[in-house]
Write an enzyme that holds these catalytic residues in place. Structure first.
Site, PDB file in Angstrom:
ATOM      1  CG  ASN A  60     -18.683  12.036  36.210  1.00  0.00           C
ATOM      2  OD1 ASN A  60     -19.179  12.989  36.804  1.00  0.00           O
ATOM      3  ND2 ASN A  60     -18.589  10.844  36.772  1.00  0.00           N
ATOM      4  CG  ASP A  61     -20.051   7.870  35.122  1.00  0.00           C
ATOM      5  OD1 ASP A  61     -18.992   8.311  34.639  1.00  0.00           O
ATOM      6  OD2 ASP A  61     -20.093   6.971  35.970  1.00  0.00           O
ATOM      7  CG  ASP A 189     -21.244   2.476  38.817  1.00  0.00           C
ATOM      8  OD1 ASP A 189     -21.403   3.415  39.620  1.00  0.00           O
ATOM      9  OD2 ASP A 189     -20.177   2.268  38.230  1.00  0.00           O
ATOM     10  CD  GLU A 237     -15.686   2.932  37.214  1.00  0.00           C
ATOM     11  OE1 GLU A 237     -15.706   3.559  38.276  1.00  0.00           O
ATOM     12  OE2 GLU A 237     -15.173   3.379  36.162  1.00  0.00           O
ATOM     13  CD1 TRP A 326     -12.960   7.233  34.602  1.00  0.00           C
ATOM     14  CD2 TRP A 326     -12.564   9.180  35.628  1.00  0.00           C
ATOM     15  NE1 TRP A 326     -14.169   7.699  35.096  1.00  0.00           N
ATOM     16  CE2 TRP A 326     -13.950   8.890  35.726  1.00  0.00           C
ATOM     17  CE3 TRP A 326     -12.090  10.354  36.206  1.00  0.00           C
ATOM     18  CZ2 TRP A 326     -14.850   9.731  36.383  1.00  0.00           C
ATOM     19  CZ3 TRP A 326     -12.985  11.197  36.849  1.00  0.00           C
ATOM     20  CH2 TRP A 326     -14.342  10.886  36.934  1.00  0.00           C
TER      21      TRP A 326
END
Length: 532
Positions: A60-61, A189, A237, A326
């Site tokens: 993911n990120d 984050d 985020e 998401w």
């Protein structure tokens, strides 16, 4: 929904429902594709040709890359236990010289080093050139979010890891956070940058519907200095903070964040504001947010310095985003067919331009991609008035770049369809309707099992070039096996979507509905496979 009648809408819902029933989940076996032994695997599998993808399992990120020892260290959140239905992510490392081709280097911060032994979350990495933290000059330091296992409710907190081998392997500074949670549900984050004016490290944290600002001399002890909040963009985020020099020579700070504009008809990608930062807090020039991408699937975006030789780092910088959402995160054809779930966008070069009383970020595809060109050909110019002829095939391809100038007059539903099936029933559509541009994936299997996110529409401003009373748009369309990214008018508008098209759907067609449309300077390029 625009451009769909009721019959088409019902058929799409049935098709997507059928797809959602056949897509695998992490706890199910992966359905592999049957491949003709006489055809190359690279041609028939669903791994994108020229986009960065996770080697296996889950990603993911993306995390902001840093430049170390002549190459970029690109970290991302990785779950090697995805197929076992075990949650948790590590910090995984890939290295690159050109930000097109990457070499996998394994976990840099494994799950076992997390305070709870399960998961490292997003953060940021810096090279400590001044040895402010005491780990040595040019030590690589990551500050990341994890769960504080020393407190019963295990809140989100910030932990420090450091590396003395060029960022390939990290050690935990402490099982205690360097920045404990002050009592917030969302506290994650961290984005850390060096502020030369205050001679301090600055951290931006996502704290629900606000961003918090903090200062430090040594990356260990932090002091809060200010906040920036918005009530209509959901939970923030992956914040971002950097300086840029605009095309008029002025220098500005830019504050960005992953945001959710769905409730107001805006994207849920990367929102940003241009303004001033005094080392303590941020003041925007305009209160209204702008978006770096207008599509559905460009999330957790990060930007970083362009270290190219003779480049002014304030003039342009790089950006990359995670191509997923998401809301339908497990519904990817790569997981169903190939056993991995994780694709990133092309790396982009962004720059700042003055427009009216404000400033706007423009995007361009990484020019280093050109070195991977496999074939390139010029296509004939096309013209259609949309009265007798509605559609025309102009090319074929599954993974390519198609660039062209599009001229329209009295525009009413005209543009390009791509990844179209031979019978014309499945396709993705890039269209122009008056002063709107839209990217519509409603006629191909859609990853959104909730039947909501089929089309993104963007209103064009009045600054388009004109020729004989016609609007002229420059388009760069990057189509890969499971993605599409379109750059309009030198990247003022960018739209990025995941697509679940079938591999044999490869037609490119021009369409027009009672409009005059012309395509000129058509160029179709394909690329070598960058990842097996």
């Amino acid at each position: 929904m625009s451009h769909m009648n009721m019959v088409k809408h019902i058929s799409i819902i049935l098709a997507v429902l059928l797809l959602s029933l056949t897509i695998s989940h992490p706890d199910l076996a992966v359905a592999k594709q049957n491949i003709d032994p006489n055809t190359s695997t690279a041609e028939l599998n669903y791994r994108p040709t020229y986009h960065f993808t996770v080697p296996s399992e889950w990603m993911n990120d993306p995390q902001r890359p840093v430049y170390v020892n002549g190459h970029y260290n690109f970290y991302y959140l990785y779950n090697g236990d995805y197929s076992k239905n075990i949650i948790g992510t590590s910090y995984h490392l890939a290295q690159s010289n050109d930000l097109v081709s990457f070499q996998d280097k394994g976990d840099a911060i494994p799950k076992a080093l997390a305070p709870d032994g399960k998961s490292i979350w997003s953060g940021s990495t810096v090279v400590d050139e001044r040895n402010t933290a005491g780990f040595g000059k040019n030590a690589v330091v990551s500050i990341v979010t994890a769960l504080d296992a020393t407190i019963p409710d295990r809140p989100q907190a910030q932990f420090l890891y450091y590396s003395t081998d060029g960022g390939e392997h990290f050690k935990a500074y402490s099982q205690q956070p360097v920045f404990a949670n002050p009592g917030r549900t969302d506290f994650r984050d961290p984005k850390v940058v060096w502020d030369p004016e205050s001679n301090r490290w600055v951290m931006v944290l996502a704290e629900g519907n606000q961003l918090g600002f903090y200062q430090s001399k040594n990356l260990v002890q932090w002091e809060k200095t200010g906040t920036f909040s918005k009530d209509h963009l959901g939970v923030f985020e992956c914040p971002d903070l950097f300086q840029m020099k605009a095309d008029d020579g002025s220098i500005h700070w830019i504050l960005g964040t992953g945001a959710n504009g769905k409730s107001i008809g805006e994207p849920n990608t990367y929102a940003y504001w241009v303004g001033n930062f005094d080392g303590k807090t941020f003041l925007p020039i305009n209160e209204k947010e702008q978006w770096l991408d207008q599509g559905w699937d460009w999330y957790a975006g990060v930007t970083w310095e362009n270290y190219s030789k003779d480049n002014d780092p304030l003039t342009n910088r790089y950006a990359i985003g995670w191509m997923n959402n998401w809301d339908y995160v497990n519904n990817t054809v790569t997981w169903e067919k190939e056993g991995f779930n994780g694709t990133d966008s092309l790396v982009r070069v962004i720059n700042l331009k003055k427009e009216g009383t404000g400033y706007h970020l423009y995007s361009a595809p990484n020019p280093n991609l050109e070195a991977y060109t496999k074939t390139e050909k010029t296509l004939p110019n096309q013209s259609m008035n949309g009265t007798k002829e509605k559609t025309r095939v102009i090319g074929t391809g599954v993974s390519y770049e198609l660039s062209f100038n599009l001229q329209t007059k009295n525009t009413n539903h005209a543009g390009i369809r791509f990844r179209q099936s031979a019978d014309g029933t499945r396709f993705v559509e890039l269209g122009f309707d008056g002063k709107e541009i839209y990217l519509d994936r409603s006629s191909t299997p859609n990853p959104d099992q909730y039947f909501k996110r089929f089309e993104r529409t963007t209103v064009l401003n009045d600054q388009w070039a004109t020729k004989n009373d016609q609007q002229v748009h420059h388009v760069q369309l990057f189509v890969d096996k499971t993605t599409v990214e379109v750059f309009i008018d030198n990247g003022k508008y960018v739209m990025s979507d995941v697509i679940n098209s079938e591999l044999n759907d490869d037609l490119i067609t021009l369409f027009s509905d009672a409009s005059t449309v012309k395509l000129t300077n058509l160029r179709l390029s394909t690329f070598n496979q960058i990842q097996d």
